[in-house]
Scaffold this motif. Structure first.
Motif: not given
Length: 215
Positions: A21-23, A41-43, A189-195
């Motif tokens: 995880l980066s900041g 594996g994205a965390g 209702s909304h989303a976030a992408i961890l990449h």
């Protein structure tokens, strides 16, 4: 409110350090329903453990001003040497809930029959996931952390889990980590992408799904 400020998490193995995880900056409020998408594996699980307080960030701060569940689907949420009933009584005492009510609720909701009175370490993965979900539903948290648990069991039980979460969504935050867009659409209702260690939020689900599919 559950807030992350500049959260970083690194792991070192065989002398090699990898930042997972980066900041990350994020704020979650009661009533929010956020699906966090990420490849294997994205965390995602690491992020959930930090949100729950199971793990601490390498750098950054986590501010919790509301009660947060353990990650549903996380094995350490239960004691393997204890029975399902013992775990239910433990949770009842820990969160000051009526012991008899919690035990009955968890047994009925989990639908694991007589296994409820056997050590959790003898359970299949699906049975353990059912127990952990039922234990979480027995407590009124301000924020529920969901780690693919609703995929456990048959379609009927999965639908029961979905309805239980929808009933809580109006008064509690839901944070769901998944790699399945249909699960996110059903609950969030909304989303976030961890990449690549970064978390990017999208108000529009279709836009989030389109970007995710391109990764």
């Amino acid at each position: 409110m559950l807030q992350l400020e500049g959260v970083c998490k690194s792991f070192t193995k065989n002398g090699v350090t990898r930042e997972v995880l980066s900041g990350i900056d994020a704020t979650f409020l009661p009533g929010d329903a956020v699906g966090i998408l990420g490849r294997n594996g994205a965390g995602k699980s690491t992020l959930m453990k930090i949100l729950a307080g199971v793990e601490h960030p390498t750098r950054g701060k986590v501010r919790r001003r509301m009660s947060v569940s353990w990650p549903m689907g996380y094995d350490a949420a239960v004691h393997g040497a204890l029975t399902g009933a013992d775990n239910a009584r433990f949770i009842a005492r820990l969160y000051d809930r009526p012991i008899g009510w919690v035990e009955s609720f968890v047994q009925e909701f989990s639908e694991i029959g007589e296994e409820f009175h056997k050590p959790v370490k003898t359970y299949s993965d699906g049975m353990k996931a059912r127990l952990i979900f039922a234990l979480s539903m027995a407590v009124d948290f301000d924020c529920y952390l969901i780690d693919e648990v609703i995929a456990a069991g048959d379609a009927r039980f999965a639908e029961r889990c979905r309805q239980a979460l929808l009933a809580r969504r109006g008064r509690s935050a839901l944070i769901l980590v998944s790699h399945q867009t249909n699960t996110v659409r059903q609950l969030c209702s909304h989303a976030a992408i961890l990449h690549e260690g970064r978390l990017t939020f999208h108000e529009d689900l279709d836009q989030a799904f389109a970007e995710y599919e391109q990764l």
